[in-house]
Write an enzyme that holds these catalytic residues in place. Structure first.
Site, PDB file in Angstrom:
ATOM      1  N   HIS A   1     -38.325 -55.368 112.710  1.00 44.82           N
ATOM      2  CA  HIS A   1     -37.661 -54.142 113.125  1.00 44.82           C
ATOM      3  C   HIS A   1     -36.152 -54.228 112.901  1.00 44.82           C
ATOM      4  CE1 HIS A   1     -36.401 -51.242 116.486  1.00 44.82           C
ATOM      5  NE2 HIS A   1     -36.718 -50.541 115.420  1.00 44.82           N
TER       6      HIS A   1
ATOM      7  N   HIS B   1     -20.559 -44.713  97.546  1.00 42.39           N
ATOM      8  CA  HIS B   1     -21.246 -45.830  96.891  1.00 42.39           C
ATOM      9  C   HIS B   1     -20.657 -47.183  97.298  1.00 42.39           C
ATOM     10  CE1 HIS B   1     -23.753 -47.766  93.940  1.00 42.39           C
ATOM     11  NE2 HIS B   1     -22.710 -48.268  93.318  1.00 42.39           N
TER      12      HIS B   1
ATOM     13  N   TYR C   1     -27.060 -44.666  90.374  1.00 40.20           N
ATOM     14  CA  TYR C   1     -27.210 -44.322  91.788  1.00 40.20           C
ATOM     15  C   TYR C   1     -28.659 -44.175  92.259  1.00 40.20           C
ATOM     16  CZ  TYR C   1     -22.256 -43.563  91.178  1.00 40.20           C
ATOM     17  OH  TYR C   1     -20.927 -43.731  90.859  1.00 40.20           O
ATOM     18  N   ALA C   2     -29.593 -44.776  91.558  1.00 39.67           N
ATOM     19  CA  ALA C   2     -30.989 -44.796  92.019  1.00 39.67           C
ATOM     20  C   ALA C   2     -31.137 -45.994  92.953  1.00 39.67           C
ATOM     21  CB  ALA C   2     -31.944 -44.882  90.829  1.00 39.67           C
TER      22      ALA C   2
END
Length: 129
Positions: free
Chosen positions: A20, A96, A118-119
Site C-alpha cells: 500500500h 514533467h 510524455y507517455a
C-alpha cells in the site's frame, strides 16, 4: 509456467512485493530512469510493447488509488492523454520535472517501448480490501 496474466518473471515478482502506497512508474523509452527503484525494462523495439498495453496489463494486476502524469502530455501526446483520462477518474497533472522528482521515490519502474513523448504515469498502489 503460468497460463495467463503477466508472464515476465521479473515483473510478476516485483508486483508481488508491492504494498500500500508504493509507487510504480510506467514510462516511455525516453524517460530518465531514477536510481534506486527496481527496474523492469520491457522495451523490445520502438513502440513494442506500447504504453497502453503495459498500463492495461498492470491495471489488471494492481489496485491503484492514485495516478500522476506530466501536464505536458495534453499538448505533446494527445493519444496518451486520452488514454490516461479514460483509465483514471482522477489524474493529478504536474510539470514533467516534478514527475521526474516524484519518480525517484517509486518502488518499481516499468519501462515500455513507447517512443512518443510524455507517455509516463506514476501509479500509487492501493489495497484490495
Amino acid at each position: 509456467m503460468r497460463r495467463g496474466g503477466i508472464l515476465n518473471r521479473h515483473l510478476a515478482g516485483a508486483l508481488a512485493e508491492l504494498g500500500h502506497g508504493h509507487g510504480v512508474l510506467v514510462c516511455d523509452a525516453g524517460m530518465p530512469v531514477p536510481r534506486g527503484p527496481r527496474v523492469v525494462d520491457l522495451a523490445f523495439r520502438a513502440g513494442v510493447p506500447s504504453f497502453a498495453e503495459v498500463l492495461d496489463g498492470l491495471l489488471d494486476e494492481l489496485v491503484v488509488e492514485g495516478a500522476t502524469a506530466a501536464h505536458e502530455v495534453r499538448d505533446a501526446n494527445p493519444e496518451a492523454a486520452a488514454l490516461l483520462a479514460d483509465r483514471f477518474a482522477v489524474l493529478e497533472l504536474v510539470p514533467h520535472e516534478r514527475l521526474k522528482e516524484l519518480s525517484a521515490d517509486a518502488r518499481l519502474v516499468v519501462r515500455t517501448g513507447e517512443a512518443r513523448p510524455y507517455a509516463n504515469v506514476l501509479l500509487r498502489c492501493g489495497v484490495f480490501f
